[in-house]
Design an enzyme around this catalytic site. Structure first.
Site, PDB file in Angstrom:
ATOM      1  N   ASP A  68      -7.045  -5.292   3.786  1.00 16.07           N
ATOM      2  CA  ASP A  68      -6.061  -4.688   4.066  1.00 16.07           C
ATOM      3  C   ASP A  68      -6.543  -4.151   5.688  1.00 16.07           C
ATOM      4  O   ASP A  68      -7.900  -3.542   6.041  1.00 16.07           O
ATOM      5  CB  ASP A  68      -6.663  -3.905   3.072  1.00 16.07           C
ATOM      6  CG  ASP A  68      -6.341  -2.359   3.264  1.00 16.07           C
ATOM      7  OD1 ASP A  68      -5.371  -2.152   4.088  1.00 16.07           O
ATOM      8  OD2 ASP A  68      -6.903  -1.676   2.763  1.00 16.07           O
ATOM      9  N   MET A  82     -11.301   6.245  -0.640  1.00 17.46           N
ATOM     10  CA  MET A  82     -11.733   6.632   1.311  1.00 17.46           C
ATOM     11  C   MET A  82     -12.578   7.486   0.807  1.00 17.46           C
ATOM     12  O   MET A  82     -12.083   8.809   1.887  1.00 17.46           O
ATOM     13  CB  MET A  82     -10.544   5.540   2.200  1.00 17.46           C
ATOM     14  CG  MET A  82     -10.685   4.474   2.130  1.00 17.46           C
ATOM     15  SD  MET A  82      -9.233   4.556   3.330  1.00 17.46           S
ATOM     16  CE  MET A  82      -7.835   3.731   1.601  1.00 17.46           C
ATOM     17  N   HIS A  97      -7.813   2.235  -3.639  1.00 19.51           N
ATOM     18  CA  HIS A  97      -8.823   2.187  -2.730  1.00 19.51           C
ATOM     19  C   HIS A  97      -9.112   3.405  -1.986  1.00 19.51           C
ATOM     20  O   HIS A  97      -8.700   4.453  -2.026  1.00 19.51           O
ATOM     21  CB  HIS A  97      -8.260   1.767  -1.656  1.00 19.51           C
ATOM     22  CG  HIS A  97      -8.882   1.221  -0.492  1.00 19.51           C
ATOM     23  ND1 HIS A  97      -8.462   0.551   0.731  1.00 19.51           N
ATOM     24  CD2 HIS A  97     -10.246   1.700  -0.572  1.00 19.51           C
ATOM     25  CE1 HIS A  97      -9.469   0.670   1.585  1.00 19.51           C
ATOM     26  NE2 HIS A  97     -10.812   1.235   1.221  1.00 19.51           N
ATOM     27  N   ASP A 113      -3.351   3.998  -1.917  1.00 22.63           N
ATOM     28  CA  ASP A 113      -4.914   4.773  -0.652  1.00 22.63           C
ATOM     29  C   ASP A 113      -5.306   5.966  -0.917  1.00 22.63           C
ATOM     30  O   ASP A 113      -4.292   6.700  -0.151  1.00 22.63           O
ATOM     31  CB  ASP A 113      -4.472   4.353   0.494  1.00 22.63           C
ATOM     32  CG  ASP A 113      -4.442   3.281   0.874  1.00 22.63           C
ATOM     33  OD1 ASP A 113      -5.592   2.044   0.625  1.00 22.63           O
ATOM     34  OD2 ASP A 113      -3.498   2.397   1.925  1.00 22.63           O
ATOM     35  N   SER A 121       1.032  -1.288   0.022  1.00 24.38           N
ATOM     36  CA  SER A 121       0.048  -0.262   0.048  1.00 24.38           C
ATOM     37  C   SER A 121       0.604   1.304   0.459  1.00 24.38           C
ATOM     38  O   SER A 121       1.713   0.908   0.936  1.00 24.38           O
ATOM     39  CB  SER A 121      -0.784  -0.127   1.160  1.00 24.38           C
ATOM     40  OG  SER A 121      -1.324   0.782   1.806  1.00 24.38           O
ATOM     41  N   MET A 140     -12.215  -4.734   5.289  1.00 26.70           N
ATOM     42  CA  MET A 140     -11.107  -4.296   6.311  1.00 26.70           C
ATOM     43  C   MET A 140     -11.241  -4.485   7.109  1.00 26.70           C
ATOM     44  O   MET A 140     -11.848  -5.429   8.442  1.00 26.70           O
ATOM     45  CB  MET A 140     -11.577  -3.149   5.877  1.00 26.70           C
ATOM     46  CG  MET A 140     -11.685  -1.826   4.904  1.00 26.70           C
ATOM     47  SD  MET A 140      -9.964  -1.635   4.401  1.00 26.70           S
ATOM     48  CE  MET A 140      -9.023  -0.716   4.907  1.00 26.70           C
ATOM     49  N   HIS A 190      -1.130  -1.175  -4.289  1.00 23.64           N
ATOM     50  CA  HIS A 190      -2.716  -0.986  -3.542  1.00 23.64           C
ATOM     51  C   HIS A 190      -2.043   1.080  -3.570  1.00 23.64           C
ATOM     52  O   HIS A 190      -1.398   1.337  -2.774  1.00 23.64           O
ATOM     53  CB  HIS A 190      -2.768  -1.132  -2.443  1.00 23.64           C
ATOM     54  CG  HIS A 190      -3.607  -1.438  -2.024  1.00 23.64           C
ATOM     55  ND1 HIS A 190      -5.060  -1.202  -2.400  1.00 23.64           N
ATOM     56  CD2 HIS A 190      -4.060   0.037  -1.146  1.00 23.64           C
ATOM     57  CE1 HIS A 190      -6.247  -1.485  -1.547  1.00 23.64           C
ATOM     58  NE2 HIS A 190      -5.496  -0.558  -1.391  1.00 23.64           N
ATOM     59  N   MET A 223      -7.404   8.777   0.582  1.00 22.63           N
ATOM     60  CA  MET A 223      -8.574   9.456   1.934  1.00 22.63           C
ATOM     61  C   MET A 223      -8.776  11.244   1.232  1.00 22.63           C
ATOM     62  O   MET A 223      -7.923  12.029   1.072  1.00 22.63           O
ATOM     63  CB  MET A 223      -7.746   9.436   2.764  1.00 22.63           C
ATOM     64  CG  MET A 223      -7.265   7.931   3.342  1.00 22.63           C
ATOM     65  SD  MET A 223      -6.401   7.591   4.235  1.00 22.63           S
ATOM     66  CE  MET A 223      -5.767   6.191   4.123  1.00 22.63           C
TER      67      MET A 223
HETATM   68  C1  DX5 Z   1      -5.965   1.748   5.791  1.00 21.65           C
HETATM   69  C2  DX5 Z   1      -5.469   1.330   4.270  1.00 21.65           C
HETATM   70  C3  DX5 Z   1      -4.875   0.762   4.208  1.00 21.65           C
HETATM   71  C4  DX5 Z   1      -3.132   0.779   5.014  1.00 21.65           C
HETATM   72  C5  DX5 Z   1      -2.771  -0.509   5.006  1.00 21.65           C
HETATM   73  O1  DX5 Z   1      -7.114   2.965   5.378  1.00 21.65           O
HETATM   74  O2  DX5 Z   1      -6.289   1.182   3.580  1.00 21.65           O
HETATM   75  O3  DX5 Z   1      -4.259  -0.261   2.941  1.00 21.65           O
HETATM   76  O4  DX5 Z   1      -2.092   1.552   4.775  1.00 21.65           O
HETATM   77  O5  DX5 Z   1      -1.700  -0.066   5.883  1.00 21.65           O
HETATM   78  P1  DX5 Z   1      -1.257  -1.153   7.409  1.00 21.65           P
HETATM   79  O6  DX5 Z   1      -0.556  -2.771   6.620  1.00 21.65           O
HETATM   80  O7  DX5 Z   1       0.044  -0.603   7.593  1.00 21.65           O
HETATM   81  O8  DX5 Z   1      -2.341  -1.466   8.520  1.00 21.65           O
HETATM   82 ZN    ZN Z   2      -6.254   0.478   0.881  1.00 16.45          ZN
END
Ligand code: DX5
Ligand code: ZN
Length: 245
Positions: free
Chosen positions: A196, A92, A90, A59, A32, A161, A57, A61
């Site tokens: 995840d 969010m 992903h 993320d 990620s 999740m 991946h 946000m």
């Molecule tokens: C959390 C993200 C994850 C995160 C995972 O909201 O979607 O992808 O980066 O990180 P670790 O492996 O540190 O939990």
């Molecule tokens: Zn993620």
């Protein structure tokens, strides 16, 4: 006009086709890009490619759907210019329907939206398909599998999740294992199950045993000095879990 790499044949394939290729090589550990060094993104990607990763991946946000803020399509596009690996994005974010096209244009192969972020998940999954991407649906720990029951036939991927979306480095919530087992009994092999949050060498085996095939990993790769070693250790633990399933 920014410089663009010539587009290779893999990048011309649809996102669903690219996800189908990953299906043939499960278990797949996806780093990620949340905890990586964004000041040196190109070398981070090179190190991950050298470690043998099969997909990345990303993320996204928005400081609204989740309290944290990361990056948008500019970074997705920057990563796309640096690698041919499939990009699993992903989202969010609130109102994901406003942005799926932009993320596809930026180079996303898989676009995953949160069930909690939209009132029209099926329309949205179909829209993602119509854009040529694979469509994923994510649920946070408090959301039961029953909340997405009607959507399952439209999902190429379901993301369970194992932490509340928003931050890397959180502790693994085992409620995800029950949901994976429940989903495994409900979806066919065509639908990939991804997990995840809090995935480590200890939690990845049980997650694989419960039915996960794609494993998103942040801290357990980026907080280690040797990506190749952590990636291969995680992959072999996942293989062991998959064999035990
Ligand atoms: C959390 C993200 C994850 C995160 C995972 O909201 O979607 O992808 O980066 O990180 P670790 O492996 O540190 O939990
Ligand atoms: Zn993620």
């Amino acid at each position: 006009m920014p410089w663009r790499r010539p587009v290779g044949p893999r990048l011309r394939m649809s996102g669903r086709h690219r996800l189908a290729e990953l299906r043939n090589v499960v278990p797949v550990v996806l780093p990620s890009l949340l905890l990586c060094d964004f000041g040196d993104l190109a070398s981070e990607i090179r190190r991950l490619e050298a470690a043998g990763v099969r997909a990345l991946h990303l993320d996204v946000m928005d400081g609204n759907f989740v309290p944290n803020f990361t990056y948008g399509m500019t970074i997705v596009e920057a990563v796309r210019r640096r690698t041919d690996l499939p990009l699993d994005v992903h989202l969010m974010i609130a109102q994901p329907e406003r942005y799926v096209r932009a993320f596809r244009d930026a180079g996303a192969d898989v676009i995953t939206v949160h069930a909690e972020a939209t009132h029209r998940p099926i329309d949205l999954l179909e829209e993602i398909h119509s854009l040529g991407a694979a469509a994923g649906l994510a649920i946070n720990p408090p959301s039961p599998v029953s909340a997405i029951q009607d959507c399952l036939p439209y999902c190429d991927l379901v993301l369970v999740m194992s932490v509340q979306a928003g931050f890397g480095g959180q502790a693994f919530n085992p409620i995800a294992l029950d949901k994976l087992r429940e989903l495994r009994g409900q979806v066919g092999r065509d639908t990939l199950l991804e997990i995840d949050g809090g995935i480590t060498a200890e939690t990845i085996g049980p997650a694989a045993e419960a039915g996960a095939e794609l494993f998103v990993v942040g801290s357990a790769i980026f907080r280690t000095p040797d990506y190749t070693q952590s990636f291969s250790q995680l992959t072999s633990q996942a293989r062991r879990g998959l064999c035990a399933a």
